[in-house]
Each structure stands twice: as structure tokens, then as C-alpha cells.
Design a protein around this motif. Structure first.
Motif, PDB file in Angstrom:
ATOM      1  N   UNK A   1       0.846  -1.193   0.000  1.00 33.50           N
ATOM      2  CA  UNK A   1       0.000   0.000   0.000  1.00 33.50           C
ATOM      3  C   UNK A   1       0.881   1.242   0.000  1.00 33.50           C
ATOM      4  N   UNK A   2       0.537   2.179  -0.837  1.00 32.91           N
ATOM      5  CA  UNK A   2       1.143   3.516  -0.769  1.00 32.91           C
ATOM      6  C   UNK A   2       0.288   4.341   0.176  1.00 32.91           C
ATOM      7  N   UNK A   3       0.929   4.970   1.164  1.00 34.89           N
ATOM      8  CA  UNK A   3       0.130   5.663   2.176  1.00 34.89           C
ATOM      9  C   UNK A   3       0.767   6.980   2.601  1.00 34.89           C
ATOM     10  N   UNK A   4      -0.083   7.846   3.123  1.00 33.69           N
ATOM     11  CA  UNK A   4       0.337   9.040   3.847  1.00 33.69           C
ATOM     12  C   UNK A   4      -0.278   8.956   5.236  1.00 33.69           C
ATOM     13  N   UNK A   5       0.351   9.593   6.208  1.00 28.38           N
ATOM     14  CA  UNK A   5      -0.114   9.475   7.592  1.00 28.38           C
ATOM     15  C   UNK A   5      -0.249  10.844   8.245  1.00 28.38           C
ATOM     16  N   UNK A   6      -1.144  10.915   9.219  1.00 26.87           N
ATOM     17  CA  UNK A   6      -1.314  12.124  10.030  1.00 26.87           C
ATOM     18  C   UNK A   6      -1.830  11.711  11.394  1.00 26.87           C
ATOM     19  N   UNK A   7      -1.408  12.415  12.432  1.00 25.21           N
ATOM     20  CA  UNK A   7      -1.858  12.134  13.795  1.00 25.21           C
ATOM     21  C   UNK A   7      -2.870  13.197  14.208  1.00 25.21           C
ATOM     22  N   UNK A   8      -3.993  12.753  14.736  1.00 17.50           N
ATOM     23  CA  UNK A   8      -5.020  13.697  15.182  1.00 17.50           C
ATOM     24  C   UNK A   8      -4.601  14.401  16.467  1.00 17.50           C
ATOM     25  N   UNK A   9      -3.986  13.655  17.375  1.00 19.72           N
ATOM     26  CA  UNK A   9      -3.591  14.210  18.669  1.00 19.72           C
ATOM     27  C   UNK A   9      -2.500  13.323  19.256  1.00 19.72           C
ATOM     28  N   UNK A  10      -1.391  13.927  19.655  1.00 18.58           N
ATOM     29  CA  UNK A  10      -0.290  13.140  20.204  1.00 18.58           C
ATOM     30  C   UNK A  10      -0.684  12.512  21.536  1.00 18.58           C
ATOM     31  N   UNK A  11      -0.328  11.241  21.663  1.00 19.85           N
ATOM     32  CA  UNK A  11      -0.546  10.501  22.893  1.00 19.85           C
ATOM     33  C   UNK A  11       0.801   9.959  23.356  1.00 19.85           C
ATOM     34  N   UNK A  12       1.036  10.002  24.659  1.00 16.66           N
ATOM     35  CA  UNK A  12       2.291   9.504  25.244  1.00 16.66           C
ATOM     36  C   UNK A  12       3.523  10.137  24.593  1.00 16.66           C
TER      37      UNK A  12
END
Length: 241
Positions: free
Chosen positions: A25-36
Motif C-alpha cells: 500500500x502507498x500511504x500518507x499518515x497524520x496524527x489527530x492528537x499526540x498521545x504519550x
């Protein structure tokens, strides 16, 4: 919104490459809210030696990465020291079901499972699934929401649902239109939470996420403008000034 040149990184699967059900899979990523305080996750490097770091921006998606995933799941890890051996070992901290397409976006959300830090919400990223100029609305709030675009009330979006709206045609000469987001008041009515001016353009796509803060129970709305990598304009290098 992150503006970056297209980058493709070939990675190996989370489990041995011999697995018959591995999907590339070709993907891009994003985090909604940092945890830990985790703002970077890892995948094994090609050949199994070392790791490839995947950044987790919160204001837009990463450039493209490419990896093979098994069991129909996107899995990410971080290295942690094993107290018994004193050596660093991979620890699974994010997991979620893959979408159906070859190109996807991974949104990392706080996980309700205490064994994980994030849950991965995968969505198809091609223009057939998410056309240019469209608006993708994710309702993460535990109640219904409703959008009013250019003066027209749209059907309610149930909790947990995702809706993609086509480009708005009724805009002013600058391509601007009014967008209002209402939250269900629990009594058969609606509470206007935000009224903004949005811009219609076939050169971008908009992602809207609605939620309730788990502590304050106050509504929160986030709008991301996305220009996918294949639509990025790369300026020529060199030549005459």
C-alpha cells in the motif's frame, strides 16, 4: 498543510515477508492528537536491519510511503528497551484495518484499547474515492452533526460516520461560501457550533473532523486542506532568472 515533494519509501511487512496475504500500500499518515508524546512511529527497514521512521504531523499528511502489510492490518511500532535483556525491541503501538485501495491515508487517533497508543483509521486516497474539490467529513463526536453549506442544510451525519460532499457550486466571485456546523442538542434540535467561510477549489480537497473533548465535553472542529502529492506543483530548478 504540509507541502513536500513526493517521496516513496519501500518497506518490508510487519511480519515476515513470506506471508501470503501481504498487501503493498502507498500511504500518507497524520496524527489527530499526540498521545504519550509519540510523534514518530516505525516500520522495519528493507532486509530487516534497522527501521524506517514515519513522522506523525498533526497539521497535514506526510509525503508518500510504501509498505507491505499483512492480515489486512496497518501496524506501526516504536522501539522500547526490554528490562529483561536491556536491548531495544519493537513494541506495537498503532493498528487498524486497511481500506480497499492501493493508495490510502492513515489517520492515527487515540486508541480505546489500552494495549495500543493509537488506532489507525485508513481511508482510500485516490481521486475516484475522494475527488479534488470535495469535502470529506468525519464525525468522531458521540452524537449527530449537520452541515449547512452555502445556505443549505444537509442531512445529519450519525456518530462515527464519514460523508464526502461534492464541490459547492453556489459561491461568490472569489469562490467563498458560508459553512456552518451544527451539533445535535439531544432534544431533537441543533446547536450552531461554528460558522466559517470556506473556499471552493478543484486544486485541493478538504478534510473536516468533528469531535467532543472527552474532558470538557466541548465541541471541537478541525479543517485540513489537502493537496495530494501527485497534484503538488514542483517549481523548475535552474534556468534563466
Amino acid at each position: 498543510m504540509i507541502k513536500a515533494l513526493l517521496a516513496a519509501v519501500c518497506l518490508v511487512p510487519w511480519i515476515p515477508a513470506a506471508a501470503q496475504d501481504a498487501r503493498t500500500v502507498t500511504f500518507r499518515a497524520m496524527c489527530f492528537q499526540y498521545m504519550d508524546e509519540i510523534d514518530t512511529v516505525n516500520l522495519p527497514a528493507p532486509g530487516g536491519a534497522g527501521k524506517v521512521e514515519i513522522p506523525l504531523p498533526t497539521s497535514g499528511f506526510t509525503p508518500d510511503f510504501k509498505a507491505a502489510f499483512s492480515d489486512g492490518l496497518a501496524r506501526f511500532f516504536v522501539n522500547r528497551t526490554n528490562p529483561a535483556t536491556g536491548k531495544e525491541e519493537p513494541k506495537l503501538i498503532a493498528e487498524g484495518k486497511l481500506a480497499s485501495g492501493e493508495r490510502q491515508v492513515f489517520l492515527l487517533l487515540p486508541s480505546p484499547d489500552k494495549a495500543l497508543v493509537y488506532r489507525v483509521h485508513a481511508m482510500n486516497d485516490d481521486e475516484k474515492s475522494f475527488p479534488m474539490g470535495a469535502t470529506r467529513v468525519m464525525n468522531l463526536a458521540p452524537l449527530k452533526i449537520r452541515l449547512n453549506l452555502a445556505g443549505a442544510d444537509l442531512p445529519p451525519i450519525p456518530a462515527g460516520d464519514i460523508v464526502i460532499y461534492p464541490p459547492v457550486k453556489k459561491a461568490d466571485e472569489w469562490g467563498m461560501y458560508t459553512a456552518r456546523i451544527d451539533f445535535d442538542n439531544g432534544k431533537g434540535g441543533w446547536i450552531p457550533v461554528a460558522t466559517q467561510s470556506w473556499k471552493t477549489s478543484d486544486r485541493k480537497r478538504d478534510l473536516v473532523i468533528t469531535m467532543l473533548d472527552p474532558k470538557t465535553r466541548q465541541p471541537a472542529i478541525r479543517l485540513y486542506q489537502d493537496i495530494p502529492p501527485w497534484r503538488q506543483e514542483v517549481l523548475p530548478v535552474g534556468g534563466q532568472p
